[in-house]
Enzyme design. Structure first.
Site, PDB file in Angstrom:
ATOM      1  N   GLU A  65       0.914  -1.277  -0.008  1.00  0.00           N
ATOM      2  CA  GLU A  65      -0.040  -0.065   0.067  1.00  0.00           C
ATOM      3  C   GLU A  65       1.018   1.337   0.063  1.00  0.00           C
ATOM      4  OE1 GLU A  65      -3.449   2.213   2.644  1.00  0.00           O
ATOM      5  OE2 GLU A  65      -3.411   0.057   2.850  1.00  0.00           O
ATOM      6  N   ARG A  66       1.805   1.027   0.717  1.00  0.00           N
ATOM      7  CA  ARG A  66       2.945   2.308   0.720  1.00  0.00           C
ATOM      8  C   ARG A  66       3.147   2.669  -0.578  1.00  0.00           C
ATOM      9  NH1 ARG A  66       8.516   2.511   1.615  1.00  0.00           N
ATOM     10  NH2 ARG A  66       9.381   4.418   2.273  1.00  0.00           N
TER      11      ARG A  66
END
Length: 335
Positions: A65-66
């Site tokens: 997700e980062r």
């Protein structure tokens, strides 16, 4: 899109077709770190694909997700490289998300604690969780203890304003004593983190001691404490009145006659009443002092009589409780 083919190759997926996992253990993403990663993407491109799984007509992030968030910061970027896995259920997706984030500097203590607790909810024992992530069992349990913190204090921990060791000792306290310790901590009353943790340990010992009293005994102790404070307040007022009388005593009879013209007799009677009451009180206090000293010598003959302690735990309390809890070194070693 053919999911089977996606399982064996990296493909470009539109950013708009990907959504984060709502159960992602990490909730905080450092904006500065995201911008650094975006700069890397601009310079050398995306070096590692994210992992997603089908979710209706879109894809849900399993890992990365980062990187997905950072790619949104890259101008003109519309797709991201990803590997699609179709056989990952909610539990395994969650475990993979934790695996990716455990140990990252920007994963907060509270996120880590909640992640372990969620795994317990899936049926995993602390021992198994520790084995999965290369931690000790005690470490996992200590982290989960942080979930006992009050909401406002948990936020301070998540923001990094309270460090791990002190946070753990706070988690063992009642909500009221958590507030007491944190208030002093935020005011800067402790010289070191160790001092803060030691104070919290002493508060816990005090709570444990109070736990041996019945509800009636605790009520009586509170009432006695209230009476003691009221009595002290009265003595303080007596001292102020005594100071005023001392000032009157410095005046000559002539000065007093001029000062209280027409009312000397009334003031004389008032002072005489105070003098008589003060003499009676002093007599009783002398006896009380002798009784108190005798009691102290009977109970603890090796000690001199000392003034009664205040609300905060003393050095003896602190020393006695220190051996009960894991040391700072143990907590650090667990990490």
């Amino acid at each position: 899109m053919n999911v089977t083919e996606a399982n064996i190759q990296v493909i470009a997926i539109p950013l708009a077709d990907i959504e984060p996992n709502p159960d992602q253990p990490r909730k905080f993403f450092d904006e500065a770190k995201l911008e650094e990663l975006a700069a890397q993407f601009r310079s050398v491109g995306q070096l590692q694909p994210i992992v997603v799984r089908p979710a209706g007509d879109k894809f849900q992030i399993v890992m990365g997700e980062r990187r997905w968030r950072a790619m949104h910061l890259v101008e003109d970027a519309t797709t991201i490289e990803a590997k699609v896995v179709s056989s990952v259920d909610d539990e395994n997706a969650f475990i993979m998300g934790i695996s990716e984030n455990i140990g990252r500097a920007d994963m907060t203590l509270m996120e880590e604690a909640q992640a372990y607790a969620d795994l317990v909810g899936f049926g995993y024992a602390a021992e198994r969780i520790a084995e999965m992530f290369g931690k000790t069992t005690d470490y996992v349990r200590w982290r989960m203890d942080l979930l006992n913190l009050t909401t406002d204090i948990a936020e301070l921990v998540a923001e990094g304003k309270i460090k791990a060791d002190f946070a753990w000792y706070l988690s063992k306290l009642s909500p009221a004593n958590q507030k007491v310790a944190v208030t002093r901590y935020m005011k800067g009353d402790f010289k070191t983190e160790t001092d803060a943790s030691t104070f919290a340990q002493a508060l816990r010992m005090k709570e444990n001691q109070e736990g041996f009293f019945s509800e009636k005994e605790l009520s009586e102790k509170e009432e006695k404490s209230k009476e003691r404070k009221q009595a002290k307040s009265k003595v303080d007022q007596v001292e102020r009145a005594g100071a005023l009388i001392e000032e009157l005593a410095k005046l000559t009879p002539t000065e007093l006659a001029e000062l209280f013209e027409g009312e000397v007799g009334k003031h004389l009677e008032a002072v005489e009443r105070v003098r008589k009451a003060a003499a009676d009180a002093a007599k009783k206090l002398r006896k009380a002092k002798a009784m108190s000293e005798a009691k102290q010598l009977t109970v603890r003959p090796e000690l001199e009589v000392e003034p009664e302690g205040g609300e905060e735990p003393g050095e003896a309390d602190i020393a006695a409780v220190a051996a009960e809890e894991p040391s700072e070194v143990e907590l650090e070693a667990a990490a």
